[in-house]
Design an enzyme around this catalytic site. Structure first.
Site, PDB file in Angstrom:
ATOM      1  N   HIS A 286     -39.672 -16.296  42.668  1.00 43.03           N
ATOM      2  CA  HIS A 286     -38.281 -15.967  42.971  1.00 43.03           C
ATOM      3  C   HIS A 286     -38.176 -14.459  43.154  1.00 43.03           C
ATOM      4  O   HIS A 286     -38.731 -13.702  42.362  1.00 43.03           O
ATOM      5  CB  HIS A 286     -37.379 -16.440  41.824  1.00 43.03           C
ATOM      6  CG  HIS A 286     -35.933 -16.498  42.188  1.00 43.03           C
ATOM      7  ND1 HIS A 286     -35.178 -15.365  42.385  1.00 43.03           N
ATOM      8  CD2 HIS A 286     -35.111 -17.542  42.400  1.00 43.03           C
ATOM      9  CE1 HIS A 286     -33.938 -15.729  42.709  1.00 43.03           C
ATOM     10  NE2 HIS A 286     -33.879 -17.048  42.723  1.00 43.03           N
ATOM     11  N   ARG A 309     -26.607 -13.042  45.574  1.00 38.26           N
ATOM     12  CA  ARG A 309     -26.827 -12.680  46.980  1.00 38.26           C
ATOM     13  C   ARG A 309     -25.975 -13.567  47.874  1.00 38.26           C
ATOM     14  O   ARG A 309     -25.435 -13.117  48.874  1.00 38.26           O
ATOM     15  CB  ARG A 309     -28.310 -12.818  47.332  1.00 38.26           C
ATOM     16  CG  ARG A 309     -29.138 -11.676  46.766  1.00 38.26           C
ATOM     17  CD  ARG A 309     -30.615 -11.878  47.027  1.00 38.26           C
ATOM     18  NE  ARG A 309     -31.159 -12.943  46.198  1.00 38.26           N
ATOM     19  CZ  ARG A 309     -31.967 -13.914  46.618  1.00 38.26           C
ATOM     20  NH1 ARG A 309     -32.313 -13.959  47.892  1.00 38.26           N
ATOM     21  NH2 ARG A 309     -32.422 -14.836  45.795  1.00 38.26           N
TER      22      ARG A 309
END
Ligand SMILES: Cc1cc2nc3c(=O)[nH]c(=O)nc-3n(C[C@H](O)[C@H](O)[C@H](O)COP(=O)(O)OP(=O)(O)OC[C@H]3O[C@@H](n4cnc5c(N)ncnc54)[C@H](O)[C@@H]3O)c2cc1C
Length: 505
Positions: A286, A309
């Protein structure tokens, strides 16, 4: 018959009807309408692992009045599923904005990358099952179980907003796991045994007939016992198995930090009875695990949820954006790894996650929690330097529609800072890539049957969730792991209901 005797009989039968009526009413909610009679049905099924895949399978069995014995090696149930923070994918659902979403299958195929060049037909079936069942998975959680999943975000690699979480502050993994567990525990047919590790599956001829397991307790000596019945294996992945499966299949990731607690993977339970492995070297790193300023070199990191995000947040390296933050995790991670790490043990990079007030408001519960944990701080853009101010100003112009993003980003969700200045408020945290999810695992059919080397289902055993391989290929889309747990966990549960009702035929 005397009059008194006749009257007594009438009163007794009326009392009987009254008692039966009340018994049925009071037990209707908790006990089965049908008491199974065969030995298979009486013993019920065994589920190994209490993450979302195991709980989904167990719920399906309990709904069909089949007893479930759930074995969990940890002292507390929930596995990694309980940590999930971004949400679960579903399309099309009534919670998604805009026209009906028909792109989920295509996005998933795209995200698998090169993996599609092998076992294409098999993968297409799994992806078809995953995506075609996604709307009903969300409905099952929201309508059948009353879980709030009304807020939808667009995560990296998705062409549409389709990752569902609750509108309140409860993270989706916790909300889903705790609700399913509560409902299961209310059933007299459900038994949860924690601190009990399954050591092996029992084999009779070519069929799995149960498990051997060892329970430990701080007060007593550990005990090893057997349980008999069809088995559903939902033991999760091996991202936390850095000295075992991870070291074997991805030695290059040996020094990376992880979001998973250290624990051995359990694919051996299935490979020892003939199961095949697929995609074991496909490990998801990740791009954003928080580097805690209080313990910067800890190998266990807190995940900086994708939603940050997704809601508009950006990533800066050396004051500049360097990649489309909404591209797949694999690509965002690769873009970070092009730079040199700033620490070697664990291997860490120096990337800043930057959020404005709009993102903060949209993901307030997450961000308040990160601030509380000391992982995110509230500051001004001036604090990040001139280069960062220029970068954020350019991003703001893109959000305002003044020009296209040179990195190709087209969705900005809740970012609202359109005229950044040195004293504009932002929220920032240092992030680095972390080993997060293992795409590989045992080969299953779309019915969650465990397949042998000839592609034939091994009788008496099913598997679902992160322990399986093939659904995500080279890269998992955010939100699709919780989804695979629900879809294939329920499929496994349904097949075992059939298996038991047909008395093992
Ligand atoms: C921090 C974090 C955030 C995440 N956020 C998201 C998200 O927002 N959306 C999403 O889709 N995915 C997310 N994921 C991934 C997702 O949560 C997991 O991949 C998924 O929940 C795995 O579920 P599972 O049921 O297969 O396994 P798990 O939930 O890991 O459960 C497996 C269980 O099996 C037990 N077990 C293992 N071996 C044995 C054995 N031999 N005997 C008995 N028990 C055993 C383990 O102790 C564990 O409790 C996240 C993961 C992490 C770590």
């Amino acid at each position: 018959m005397s009059r008194t005797r006749a009257l007594t009989l009438i009163v007794l039968s009326l009392l009987g009807i009254f008692a039966a009526y009340h018994y049925n009413r009071s037990t209707m909610a908790t006990t089965p309408k049908l008491i199974p009679t065969s030995a298979l049905a009486k013993n019920g099924a065994i589920v190994v692992g209490s993450g979302l895949a195991g709980l989904s399978a167990a719920s399906q069995l309990i709904a069909a009045n089949i007893p479930v014995r759930l074995l969990e090696r940890n002292a507390k149930p929930g596995g990694n599923s309980i940590k999930a923070s971004s949400g679960i994918n579903g399309a099309p659902t009534p919670f998604q904005p805009g026209p009906p979403d028909t792109e989920f299958y295509a996005d998933t195929v795209k995200s698998t990358g090169h993996a599609m060049s092998t076992a294409r037909e098999h993968r297409e079936k799994l992806i078809g099952t995953l995506t075609n069942s996604s709307a009903s998975a969300v409905t099952w959680l929201t309508t059948t179980h009353g879980i709030d999943l009304s807020k939808v975000a667009q995560l990296g690699g998705h062409s549409r907003a389709r990752t569902h979480r609750g509108a309140g502050g409860t993270p989706p993994g916790f909300a889903i796991v705790s609700t399913l567990l509560k409902s299961l525990k209310a059933s007299p047919l459900f038994e949860l045994k924690t601190s009990c590790t399954v050591n092996r599956l029992l084999l009779s001829g070519a069929s799995i007939t149960g498990v051997e397991y060892t329970c430990s307790s701080p007060e007593a000596e550990s005990t090893t016992s057997e349980l008999h019945g069809p088995v559903i294996v939902t033991t999760g992945g091996f991202a936390g198995d850095d000295t075992g499966l991870l070291a074997t299949h991805r030695p290059d990731l040996a020094n990376f930090p992880s979001t998973n607690d250290p624990a051995p993977g359990s694919t051996h339970l299935l490979t020892s009875v003939g199961a095949q492995l697929l995609d074991m070297s496909s490990v998801q790193v990740h791009p954003t695990g928080f580097v805690d300023p209080a313990t910067p070199l800890s190998p266990l990191k807190f995940l900086a949820a994708e939603v940050l995000r997704g809601e508009g947040g950006i990533l800066l390296h050396d004051g500049e954006r360097f990649f489309n933050e909404l591209d797949t995790r694999e690509k965002v991670t690769a873009a970070i790894l092009k730079n040199d790490p700033v620490e070697e043990k664990p291997k860490q990079w120096d990337v800043l996650l930057v959020l404005d007030e709009g993102v903060y408001e949209a993901a307030k519960s997450h961000i308040d929690f990160y601030i509380f944990k000391g992982l995110v701080r509230k500051t001004t853009i001036g604090d990040l330097g001139d280069k960062a101010l220029a970068t954020i100003s350019e991003y703001a112009d893109v959000v305002a529609g003044k020009h296209e993003d040179k990195l190709g980003r087209t969705a900005f969700a809740d970012w609202e800072l359109l005229e950044p200045k040195a004293d504009s408020i932002v929220y920032v945290g240092r992030v680095t890539p972390v080993v997060h999810f293992t795409m590989g695992g045992v080969v299953i059919s779309e019915k969650a049957e465990v397949l042998d080397a000839q592609g034939v289902p091994i009788e008496g055993v099913w598997a679902a969730g992160e322990v399986t391989g093939g659904v995500h290929g080279g890269n998992r889309l955010g939100g699709s792991s919780l989804l695979e747990c629900v879809v294939f966990g329920r499929n496994a549960g349904e097949r075992v209901v059939e298996y038991i009702k047909n008395e093992g035929k």
